[in-house]
Design a protein around this motif. Sequence first.
Motif, mmCIF file in Angstrom:
data_model
loop_
_atom_site.group_PDB
_atom_site.id
_atom_site.type_symbol
_atom_site.label_atom_id
_atom_site.label_comp_id
_atom_site.label_asym_id
_atom_site.label_seq_id
_atom_site.Cartn_x
_atom_site.Cartn_y
_atom_site.Cartn_z
ATOM 1 N N VAL A 56 5.769 5.159 2.123
ATOM 2 C CA VAL A 56 5.370 6.550 2.312
ATOM 3 C C VAL A 56 6.313 7.433 1.503
ATOM 4 C CG1 VAL A 56 5.017 8.405 3.982
ATOM 5 C CG2 VAL A 56 4.515 6.028 4.631
ATOM 6 N N TYR A 57 5.752 8.139 0.523
ATOM 7 C CA TYR A 57 6.525 9.033 -0.338
ATOM 8 C C TYR A 57 6.181 10.477 0.013
ATOM 9 C CZ TYR A 57 8.187 5.277 -3.331
ATOM 10 O OH TYR A 57 8.830 4.161 -3.799
ATOM 11 N N VAL A 58 7.219 11.273 0.335
ATOM 12 C CA VAL A 58 7.006 12.653 0.748
ATOM 13 C C VAL A 58 7.913 13.559 -0.076
ATOM 14 C CG1 VAL A 58 6.983 14.282 2.663
ATOM 15 C CG2 VAL A 58 6.524 11.853 3.097
ATOM 16 N N LYS B 19 -3.215 6.401 -1.257
ATOM 17 C CA LYS B 19 -3.864 7.666 -0.934
ATOM 18 C C LYS B 19 -2.848 8.777 -1.111
ATOM 19 C CE LYS B 19 -7.080 8.052 2.076
ATOM 20 N NZ LYS B 19 -8.125 8.673 1.207
ATOM 21 N N LEU B 20 -3.319 9.921 -1.623
ATOM 22 C CA LEU B 20 -2.498 11.115 -1.773
ATOM 23 C C LEU B 20 -3.036 12.214 -0.883
ATOM 24 C CD1 LEU B 20 -0.483 13.117 -3.137
ATOM 25 C CD2 LEU B 20 -2.186 13.417 -4.952
ATOM 26 N N VAL B 21 -2.175 12.787 -0.063
ATOM 27 C CA VAL B 21 -2.499 13.981 0.717
ATOM 28 C C VAL B 21 -1.698 15.124 0.106
ATOM 29 C CG1 VAL B 21 -2.448 15.078 2.971
ATOM 30 C CG2 VAL B 21 -2.936 12.626 2.797
ATOM 31 N N THR C 100 6.212 -0.059 10.745
ATOM 32 C CA THR C 100 6.456 -0.988 9.639
ATOM 33 C C THR C 100 6.524 -0.296 8.285
ATOM 34 O OG1 THR C 100 4.090 -1.437 9.371
ATOM 35 C CG2 THR C 100 5.311 -2.857 10.896
ATOM 36 N N ALA C 101 6.423 1.023 8.266
ATOM 37 C CA ALA C 101 6.448 1.758 6.995
ATOM 38 C C ALA C 101 7.873 1.883 6.470
ATOM 39 C CB ALA C 101 5.846 3.145 7.184
ATOM 40 N N SER C 102 7.993 2.208 5.185
ATOM 41 C CA SER C 102 9.264 2.649 4.604
ATOM 42 C C SER C 102 9.060 4.078 4.131
ATOM 43 C CB SER C 102 9.693 1.753 3.443
ATOM 44 O OG SER C 102 8.757 1.792 2.383
ATOM 45 N N THR D 172 0.853 -1.181 0.000
ATOM 46 C CA THR D 172 0.000 0.000 0.000
ATOM 47 C C THR D 172 0.891 1.233 0.000
ATOM 48 O OG1 THR D 172 -1.767 1.157 1.201
ATOM 49 C CG2 THR D 172 -0.150 -0.034 2.519
ATOM 50 N N TYR D 173 0.319 2.391 -0.401
ATOM 51 C CA TYR D 173 1.109 3.612 -0.542
ATOM 52 C C TYR D 173 0.404 4.794 0.111
ATOM 53 C CZ TYR D 173 3.339 0.924 -4.290
ATOM 54 O OH TYR D 173 3.975 -0.057 -5.000
ATOM 55 N N LEU D 174 1.212 5.670 0.716
ATOM 56 C CA LEU D 174 0.749 6.996 1.108
ATOM 57 C C LEU D 174 1.679 8.005 0.462
ATOM 58 C CD1 LEU D 174 -1.021 8.959 2.772
ATOM 59 C CD2 LEU D 174 0.709 8.775 4.589
#
Length: 353
Positions: free
Chosen positions: A229-231, A179-181, A251-253, A151-153
Amino acid sequence: MAPEFTPSSGLRALAAAMDVYKRVFVAGPSAPLLSRSNPVRRSGFDLDVVVESVRTEAEDVRVVHLVAPDGGRLPTWTPGSHLDVFLPSGRQRQYSLCGDPADRRQYRIAVRRIADGGGGSCEVHEALLPGAALRIRGPRNGFSFVNTAPTYLFVAGGIGITPILPMVRVAAAAGARWKLVYLGRSRATMPFLPELVGYGDNVEVYPDDEYGIADIPEVIARAEPGAAVYVCGPPPVLAAAQRCTFAVNPTASLHTERFSAAPVLDGEPFELRLARTATTVTVGADETALAAVRRVFPGVAYSCQQGFCGTCKVAVLAGEVEHRDRILLDAERKDRMLTCVSRAAGDSLVLDL
């Protein structure tokens, strides 16, 4: 909610290689110090292109479409890639590709005008016209999209939407959970909002003038367990994400990219002697060698200010270097440095400038 992620045959073919990539370059809960931007892959080549069109996308944001002079196909690229663009003035700048990776006919970049920057964005806004010939280098990728995450944020701040947009496109096409914020000062300043409407509830838009400044830990906490998680955005957003991600989601990357120079950490002052002119400048503890050089030579070449493009590479004639770049080969580290990030390991350096 999007259906369960079932990779296509093309994505499955890359899975093994991407798993190796994640183990080497991507931070997880066991290695939080590696949550910074990925090392840049040294690929790409110089290519002549033509500006096909220039248009205003949002307040102070111009979109530029680049095509091959003969109308031919351009080199392939992957989400997160950027181009080195050599502007007519000679300035070299990096801009993320924000179009469709499947479209080999054109490259799309978007540039926010920064009035007090180094002049590159102002040149794009004020002097770059359709028909102009440019040279580019790339594409190169220092912000690679890991296509095997469960999954992706995606979190984008302002012009930080540019590398995120192709990732969203690929994740959606693959049927991934994502999801995109999207954060920004106001809707008027946030590019590509119309393109995001079609993704429905997968996209959440939070302009500061409507909702106030976003609470980054609360945003990161929305990521599902094991999420990638891409920021990408301004330094305060990146810093907040780096501080909180593994605390709120162990547990995220975390994958980050910045569009401005990082603050100098743990710096000590030192002297720089510029041999060609017998000029000596002092580099402060909280400034870069590049900034000190630019005080006496404002026209010195530079670009990314983050240690990955090599534009500011210079020969070191004396002194020991504390290397902080992500591009120099071991052989080059003996007598070269990137002034935008690297420093003296002692009290002084002598440069061939």
